[in-house]
Design an enzyme around this catalytic site. Structure first.
Site, PDB file in Angstrom:
ATOM      1  N   ASP B  11      -0.959   4.563 -13.222  1.00 40.85           N
ATOM      2  CA  ASP B  11       0.454   4.206 -13.120  1.00 40.85           C
ATOM      3  C   ASP B  11       1.136   4.767 -14.358  1.00 40.85           C
ATOM      4  O   ASP B  11       0.824   4.353 -15.474  1.00 40.85           O
ATOM      5  CB  ASP B  11       0.625   2.677 -13.091  1.00 40.85           C
ATOM      6  CG  ASP B  11       0.139   2.064 -11.786  1.00 40.85           C
ATOM      7  OD1 ASP B  11       0.035   2.799 -10.786  1.00 40.85           O
ATOM      8  OD2 ASP B  11      -0.147   0.853 -11.768  1.00 40.85           O
ATOM      9  N   ASP B 134       2.781  -1.347   0.201  1.00 41.73           N
ATOM     10  CA  ASP B 134       2.557  -2.564  -0.595  1.00 41.73           C
ATOM     11  C   ASP B 134       2.771  -3.728   0.357  1.00 41.73           C
ATOM     12  O   ASP B 134       3.894  -3.979   0.791  1.00 41.73           O
ATOM     13  CB  ASP B 134       3.545  -2.634  -1.756  1.00 41.73           C
ATOM     14  CG  ASP B 134       3.329  -1.511  -2.773  1.00 41.73           C
ATOM     15  OD1 ASP B 134       2.177  -1.059  -2.925  1.00 41.73           O
ATOM     16  OD2 ASP B 134       4.310  -1.070  -3.412  1.00 41.73           O
TER      17      ASP B 134
END
Lengths: 201, 270
Positions: B11, B134
């Site tokens: 990330d 997600d």
């Protein structure tokens, strides 16, 4: 020593360029058939459909054939291997280079299409291009079609994916892989190193 | 037979020069992990099968930082690279592919405009488009939802976007299926309930999606040990397991995770 990567407009050549550079191959990207004249080694990459690859590649056809007959070491990758065959189920009517007799066919039903991921090799012929590679070593594949040579003796390695899939062929100064050596970690780099070495000898 | 893949995820916060890798917990708190291409190089050496870079800042001016991260990485990392975060057009995808990415992942932009999936896959092939989802469990009964049985009771899964900050009301399993028909070649499936919790992957979610779609599913969210990877590979048809913290913070490396899995009969590349 110059290794020429044939850029016929099908996809980016960044990965193969970097990988050849990494193993000391001094690569050069060439967009024009004249650029093959002084090549000590030639790489034919390829992504996309067989037919569109062939129509883009056709202007290189006679130069490539000339180099092949002259004995210049050549490496085909992925669709760059498939175009060596006579034809493909992917693009009926499109003619391949035909240096290897046989046809490119679709992977069987019942497996995920495309084959995408790491699969293991079964070595059929211990050619120099496979020096340092053992049965069971894994390579990165992304494809929906594979070549079926008429003369099975050109097959250097296979992999299992629903059927026995041709993973590498070897014929005279020509070697080609269905998998991507430039995306296959240390083992893939080893194959590229073998290619560079075959040019130096 | 295809190996099960182990994929470290970086990330990336690209708001600092050169970028940095961070790790959120339950989509919120942030912990600093390192420099993107250095970590990628380390994971490659350790045996990563693929590396995912997600730009969590995802603003237009920072895309240049991401392309420089990918260019730098691809000089010495020779496994597939997937890049995501804020890509909302074919043109933006092209910049990332030209920097050396093999796949791009789309999430929010595809939920807002599903045709983006077809636009990119028509140009670069299905294998180059990863749909990231997600998903969050919802235990409320609603008409038309795909219900999954879990130990906590029956639930459906809701898609979130904007990095988990907003919900869409869209059924995650139905969306996965639709995205595949539009040309997505792979699903990166993150459980929001598990992400950052170290409780292991959401097995019922992963199982349901992997059974539903005919493309590879990458399980994500909650992995804290090789046991969690073993569980997801034994109990579901997931093609790959993605993890971040377990690799960033030195608890395990890719190599010894793979050795652990291999010893227990999972087909992984050593």
């Amino acid at each position: 020593m110059t290794i020429v990567i044939v850029d016929y407009g099908m996809g980016n050549l960044f990965s193969i360029y970097n990988a050849l550079d990494y193993v000391g191959g001094n690569p050069k990207i060439v967009r024009d058939p004249d650029g093959l004249d002084d090549a000590d080694g030639i790489v034919v990459p390829g992504v996309g459909a067989f037919g569109s690859c062939m129509s883009q590649l056709s202007r290189f056809e006679s130069s490539l054939l000339h180099s092949f007959r002259e004995g210049v070491p050549m490496l085909g990758i992925c669709v760059g291997m498939q175009v060596l065959f006579e034809e493909s189920e992917e693009s009926p009517g499109a003619k391949g280079l035909g240096w290897i007799g046989g046809k490119v066919v679709h992977l069987p039903d019942g497996v995920m299409i495309p084959q995408m991921g790491w699969n293991d090799l079964s070595i059929k012929r211990p050619v120099e291009m496979l020096d340092g590679i053992s049965d069971g070593d894994m390579f990165y594949f992304v494809h929906s079609y594979y070549g079926q040579p008429k003369d099975r003796s050109v097959i250097a390695a296979t992999t299992e994916y629903g059927v026995e899939v041709t993973a590498a062929v070897s014929k005279d100064n020509l070697f080609a892989t269905q998998f991507h050596p430039e995306k296959s970690g240390a083992k893939g780099l080893r194959i590229l190193q073998n290619f560079v070495r075959s040019i130096r000898c | 037979m295809l190996a099960r893949r182990i994929i470290p995820c970086l990330d990336c916060d690209l708001g600092v020069p050169g970028g940095r890798v961070v790790k959120g917990i339950e989509f919120k708190q942030i912990r600093y992990a390192g420099i993107p291409w250095e970590l990628a190089g380390q994971y490659y050496q350790d045996g990563a099968d693929e590396i995912v870079f997600l730009d969590i800042t995802a603003s237009h001016e920072r895309r240049e930082t991401m392309t420089s991260v990918i260019k730098e990485t691809s000089r010495s990392v020779f496994v597939p690279l997937a890049v995501g975060g804020g890509i909302s057009s074919v043109e933006q995808a092209r910049e990332v592919f030209n920097a050396g990415a093999d796949k791009i992942t789309v999430n929010t932009s595809a939920l807002k405009r599903p045709e983006l999936i077809s636009e990119i896959s028509d140009r670069y092939g299905n294998q180059a488009v990863v749909l990231a989802i997600d998903a969050k469990r919802r235990y409320t009964e609603e008409e038309g939802r795909i219900i999954v049985q879990t130990e906590q009771g029956p639930c459906w899964f809701e898609c979130s976007f904007y990095g988990g900050r907003q919900f869409t009301g869209i059924d995650a399993i139905a969306w996965a299926n639709k995205a595949v028909s539009l040309g997505a070649g792979e699903i990166l499936l993150t459980s929001m309930d598990r992400d950052g919790t170290y409780d292991g992957f959401d097995i019922p979610l992963t199982d349901a999606v992997a059974k539903k779609v005919k493309v590879p599913v990458i399980a994500s969210g909650g992995c804290a040990s090789p046991d969690h990877m073993l569980e997801v590979f034994q109990k579901t048809e997931a093609s790959a397991a993605l993890a971040a913290s377990i690799f960033h913070f030195g608890e395990w490396n890719v190599g010894n995770v793979k050795a652990y899995l291999k010893e227990r009969g999972v087909n992984v590349r050593i």
